[in-house]
Design a protein around this motif. Structure first.
Motif, PDB file in Angstrom:
ATOM      1  N   ARG A   1       0.844  -1.199   0.000  1.00 59.11           N
ATOM      2  CA  ARG A   1       0.000   0.000   0.000  1.00 59.11           C
ATOM      3  C   ARG A   1       0.881   1.252   0.000  1.00 59.11           C
ATOM      4  NH1 ARG A   1      -3.077  -0.164   4.722  1.00 59.11           N
ATOM      5  NH2 ARG A   1      -4.471   1.400   3.851  1.00 59.11           N
ATOM      6  N   THR A   2       1.976   1.212   0.770  1.00 57.17           N
ATOM      7  CA  THR A   2       2.906   2.345   0.777  1.00 57.17           C
ATOM      8  C   THR A   2       3.467   2.568  -0.627  1.00 57.17           C
ATOM      9  OG1 THR A   2       3.544   1.966   3.066  1.00 57.17           O
ATOM     10  CG2 THR A   2       5.126   3.152   1.706  1.00 57.17           C
ATOM     11  N   ALA A   3       3.928   1.483  -1.236  1.00 59.33           N
ATOM     12  CA  ALA A   3       4.549   1.611  -2.563  1.00 59.33           C
ATOM     13  C   ALA A   3       3.534   2.113  -3.586  1.00 59.33           C
ATOM     14  CB  ALA A   3       5.120   0.261  -2.992  1.00 59.33           C
ATOM     15  N   TYR A   4       2.315   1.584  -3.520  1.00 61.22           N
ATOM     16  CA  TYR A   4       1.339   1.957  -4.561  1.00 61.22           C
ATOM     17  C   TYR A   4       0.878   3.410  -4.428  1.00 61.22           C
ATOM     18  CZ  TYR A   4      -2.023   1.183  -8.254  1.00 61.22           C
ATOM     19  OH  TYR A   4      -2.700   1.244  -9.454  1.00 61.22           O
ATOM     20  N   HIS A   5       0.520   3.809  -3.210  1.00 65.49           N
ATOM     21  CA  HIS A   5       0.091   5.207  -3.026  1.00 65.49           C
ATOM     22  C   HIS A   5       1.242   6.153  -3.385  1.00 65.49           C
ATOM     23  CE1 HIS A   5      -3.863   4.418  -1.309  1.00 65.49           C
ATOM     24  NE2 HIS A   5      -3.333   3.547  -0.475  1.00 65.49           N
ATOM     25  N   THR A   6       2.464   5.750  -3.040  1.00 64.42           N
ATOM     26  CA  THR A   6       3.632   6.579  -3.380  1.00 64.42           C
ATOM     27  C   THR A   6       3.744   6.761  -4.889  1.00 64.42           C
ATOM     28  OG1 THR A   6       4.917   5.964  -1.425  1.00 64.42           O
ATOM     29  CG2 THR A   6       6.174   6.632  -3.351  1.00 64.42           C
ATOM     30  N   LEU A   7       3.714   5.653  -5.607  1.00 60.51           N
ATOM     31  CA  LEU A   7       3.937   5.731  -7.062  1.00 60.51           C
ATOM     32  C   LEU A   7       2.773   6.422  -7.763  1.00 60.51           C
ATOM     33  CD1 LEU A   7       5.420   2.172  -7.751  1.00 60.51           C
ATOM     34  CD2 LEU A   7       6.644   4.328  -7.421  1.00 60.51           C
ATOM     35  N   ARG A   8       1.564   6.067  -7.338  1.00 57.13           N
ATOM     36  CA  ARG A   8       0.369   6.529  -8.064  1.00 57.13           C
ATOM     37  C   ARG A   8       0.037   7.984  -7.722  1.00 57.13           C
ATOM     38  NH1 ARG A   8      -3.133   6.706 -11.489  1.00 57.13           N
ATOM     39  NH2 ARG A   8      -4.967   5.367 -11.612  1.00 57.13           N
ATOM     40  N   SER A   9       0.056   8.323  -6.431  1.00 58.76           N
ATOM     41  CA  SER A   9      -0.464   9.634  -6.028  1.00 58.76           C
ATOM     42  C   SER A   9       0.609  10.660  -5.694  1.00 58.76           C
ATOM     43  CB  SER A   9      -1.388   9.489  -4.812  1.00 58.76           C
ATOM     44  OG  SER A   9      -2.581   8.868  -5.199  1.00 58.76           O
ATOM     45  N   VAL A  10       1.770  10.222  -5.222  1.00 57.14           N
ATOM     46  CA  VAL A  10       2.813  11.206  -4.869  1.00 57.14           C
ATOM     47  C   VAL A  10       3.744  11.409  -6.069  1.00 57.14           C
ATOM     48  CG1 VAL A  10       4.611  11.865  -3.226  1.00 57.14           C
ATOM     49  CG2 VAL A  10       2.665  10.484  -2.456  1.00 57.14           C
ATOM     50  N   ALA A  11       4.236  10.301  -6.622  1.00 58.19           N
ATOM     51  CA  ALA A  11       5.175  10.417  -7.755  1.00 58.19           C
ATOM     52  C   ALA A  11       4.430  10.612  -9.079  1.00 58.19           C
ATOM     53  CB  ALA A  11       6.046   9.171  -7.833  1.00 58.19           C
ATOM     54  N   ARG A  12       3.133  10.312  -9.089  1.00 56.42           N
ATOM     55  CA  ARG A  12       2.316  10.436 -10.318  1.00 56.42           C
ATOM     56  C   ARG A  12       2.983   9.700 -11.477  1.00 56.42           C
ATOM     57  NH1 ARG A  12      -2.263  12.436  -8.713  1.00 56.42           N
ATOM     58  NH2 ARG A  12      -2.072  13.867  -7.012  1.00 56.42           N
ATOM     59  N   LEU A  13       3.337   8.460 -11.218  1.00 58.65           N
ATOM     60  CA  LEU A  13       4.024   7.642 -12.223  1.00 58.65           C
ATOM     61  C   LEU A  13       3.123   7.397 -13.438  1.00 58.65           C
ATOM     62  CD1 LEU A  13       6.228   4.586 -11.503  1.00 58.65           C
ATOM     63  CD2 LEU A  13       4.440   4.360 -13.198  1.00 58.65           C
ATOM     64  N   LYS A  14       3.718   7.519 -14.643  1.00 51.13           N
ATOM     65  CA  LYS A  14       3.007   7.226 -15.890  1.00 51.13           C
ATOM     66  C   LYS A  14       3.721   6.068 -16.578  1.00 51.13           C
ATOM     67  CE  LYS A  14       4.091  11.058 -17.929  1.00 51.13           C
ATOM     68  NZ  LYS A  14       5.169  11.359 -17.001  1.00 51.13           N
ATOM     69  N   SER A  15       2.969   5.386 -17.419  1.00 48.87           N
ATOM     70  CA  SER A  15       3.582   4.310 -18.198  1.00 48.87           C
ATOM     71  C   SER A  15       4.748   4.885 -18.997  1.00 48.87           C
ATOM     72  CB  SER A  15       2.519   3.721 -19.134  1.00 48.87           C
ATOM     73  OG  SER A  15       3.073   2.648 -19.843  1.00 48.87           O
ATOM     74  N   GLY A  16       5.838   4.181 -19.012  1.00 47.97           N
ATOM     75  CA  GLY A  16       7.023   4.646 -19.751  1.00 47.97           C
ATOM     76  C   GLY A  16       8.018   5.401 -18.899  1.00 47.97           C
ATOM     77  N   ASP A  17       7.645   5.743 -17.661  1.00 46.51           N
ATOM     78  CA  ASP A  17       8.581   6.456 -16.778  1.00 46.51           C
ATOM     79  C   ASP A  17       9.750   5.556 -16.384  1.00 46.51           C
ATOM     80  OD1 ASP A  17       7.226   8.845 -16.730  1.00 46.51           O
ATOM     81  OD2 ASP A  17       6.355   8.575 -14.723  1.00 46.51           O
ATOM     82  N   GLU A  18      10.878   6.205 -16.117  1.00 43.55           N
ATOM     83  CA  GLU A  18      12.047   5.517 -15.551  1.00 43.55           C
ATOM     84  C   GLU A  18      11.989   5.698 -14.039  1.00 43.55           C
ATOM     85  OE1 GLU A  18      14.401   3.722 -16.885  1.00 43.55           O
ATOM     86  OE2 GLU A  18      14.381   4.204 -19.029  1.00 43.55           O
ATOM     87  N   LEU A  19      11.922   4.586 -13.319  1.00 46.13           N
ATOM     88  CA  LEU A  19      11.779   4.614 -11.861  1.00 46.13           C
ATOM     89  C   LEU A  19      13.007   3.973 -11.206  1.00 46.13           C
ATOM     90  CD1 LEU A  19      10.141   4.621  -9.109  1.00 46.13           C
ATOM     91  CD2 LEU A  19       9.186   2.420  -9.857  1.00 46.13           C
ATOM     92  N   ILE A  20      13.595   4.694 -10.253  1.00 46.18           N
ATOM     93  CA  ILE A  20      14.683   4.119  -9.439  1.00 46.18           C
ATOM     94  C   ILE A  20      14.088   3.738  -8.077  1.00 46.18           C
ATOM     95  CG2 ILE A  20      16.859   4.576  -8.234  1.00 46.18           C
ATOM     96  CD1 ILE A  20      17.509   6.649 -10.434  1.00 46.18           C
ATOM     97  N   VAL A  21      14.314   2.498  -7.656  1.00 49.66           N
ATOM     98  CA  VAL A  21      13.843   2.053  -6.340  1.00 49.66           C
ATOM     99  C   VAL A  21      15.057   1.742  -5.465  1.00 49.66           C
ATOM    100  CG1 VAL A  21      12.527   0.317  -5.072  1.00 49.66           C
ATOM    101  CG2 VAL A  21      11.725   1.068  -7.331  1.00 49.66           C
TER     102      VAL A  21
END
Ligand SMILES: NC(=O)c1ccc[n+]([C@@H]2O[C@H](COP(=O)([O-])OP(=O)(O)OC[C@H]3O[C@@H](n4cnc5c(N)ncnc54)[C@H](OP(=O)(O)O)[C@@H]3O)[C@@H](O)[C@H]2O)c1
Length: 324
Positions: free
Chosen positions: A127-147
């Motif tokens: 839940r932490t990871a998903y809310h972070t990516l979806r609502s805080v980072a506003r991740l879109k398809s094709g983005d480069e993500l560093i974890v």
């Protein structure tokens, strides 16, 4: 019933296992027989009394569980005896049963077809990871993500969910074993921060820069990861598992034109929160985001489970099996 007990603050080894009487239910309460509980880094901090909030001793640690409702007091309609549920709280999960007040209901039904241990592992971290990516980072398809911390609970979840949302993921972790697991969930670039200079390795892996950094670790890793962002990139600080809150030169934010945000559940607007939770459940049920269970311990080995998390040795989620 048996429960893990923290009578004095300290290292995981202070935990003892004690027999406790099951008190009768009071009005509005629900009794759950716990089958599986997940260990979180915050449990280690609470036992050490170094968390943001202090819990008076003695207490039973454990903040996430899955099990079966075995008793409800009169007037409780939200759940019924026999329901399979997961719940999150603050303490009390490393025990054979837990009593929850129905007005503080944090229980969710385990979807049909999802194993109880999977449900226990699919809680705070995903839940932490998903809310972070979806609502805080506003991740879109094709983005480069560093974890960062890509072998840990939040980290592996962020790898899985980033891939599910269409990102190309660069996993950063301290061992080949952790990076292999991140690769098995779809990470494209793997960086071992113990053997490679992080700044150089990220530059080589992402010459155009990254769109997003998800950071549950802090310490020395945060600044080189922030430097790897392209203009307009977003850095999300989630936690400080390294034990060190990094100090980032503020001019980096200005010069690079990036955003720095923190993640807290309470900051997610309610409508987005509901949308994210529904999407996440669908990802679980469809098998596209199944938590990685790195280790399981019986209740009498709770201290060992906590030690594994405290030392950063856990890969994915560590569970306490209350049926063993
Ligand atoms: N903001 C929120 O609402 C929220 C929600 C959930 C979790 N968190 C926080 O996020 C952090 C990570 O949680 P998690 O569940 O992913 O923890 P975890 O499973 O224990 O993973 C943490 C990772 O941090 C790295 N690490 C570096 N130094 C460490 C050290 N001294 N001790 C332990 N780990 C160390 C390790 O990765 P490498 O070995 O690869 O370096 C480890 O895999 C915690 O601080 C937690 O409190 C915050």
């Amino acid at each position: 019933m048996r429960a893990a007990v923290c009578s004095d603050y300290g290292t995981p080894e202070v935990i003892t296992i004690e027999a406790r009487l099951s008190p009768p239910l009071e009005a509005g309460q629900i009794r759950i027989r716990i089958e599986s509980a997940a260990v979180n880094f915050s449990d280690v901090l609470l036992i050490a009394n170094t968390y943001q909030v202090s819990v008076p001793t003695p207490f039973t640690p454990g903040s996430e569980f899955a099990g079966v409702v075995v008793e409800v007091s009169d007037g409780v309609a939200a759940v019924a005896v026999g329901d399979r549920v997961t719940g999150t709280g603050f303490v009390g999960a490393f025990a054979e049963e837990i009593i929850i007040a129905s007005d503080k209901l944090t229980l969710r039904r385990i979807p049909e077809g999802v194993e109880t241990r999977t449900a226990a592992a699919f809680g705070v971290a995903h839940r932490t990871a998903y809310h972070t990516l979806r609502s805080v980072a506003r991740l879109k398809s094709g983005d480069e993500l560093i974890v960062l911390g890509a072998g840990g609970g939040v980290g592996i979840a962020a790898v899985q969910l980033g891939v599910a949302l269409g990102a190309t993921v660069t996993a950063v972790a301290s061992s080949t074993q952790k990076l292999d697991v991140a690769a098995s969930y779809g990470a494209s670039h793997l960086v071992n921060h113990r053997t490679d200079d992080l700044r150089t390795a990220l530059k080589a892996a992402l010459p155009q820069g990254a769109d997003i950094v998800a950071d549950p670790v802090g310490g020395d890793l945060s600044e080189p990861a922030l430097r790897a962002l392209r203009p307009g990139g977003r850095f999300v600080t989630i936690g400080y598992a390294s034990g060190v809150i990094p100090k980032i030169p503020l001019n980096l934010v200005l010069v690079k034109g990036v955003q720095v945000n923190g993640f807290q559940f309470k900051d997610i607007p309610p409508e987005e929160f509901r949308r994210n939770e529904a999407e996440l459940t669908e990802l679980l049920v469809s098998g596209r985001a199944v938590p990685h269970i790195g280790a399981e311990f019986p209740l009498d080995k709770t201290a060992d489970a906590l030690r594994m998390v405290a030392d950063g040795q856990a890969i994915g989620k560590v569970l306490i099996d209350l049926t063993a």
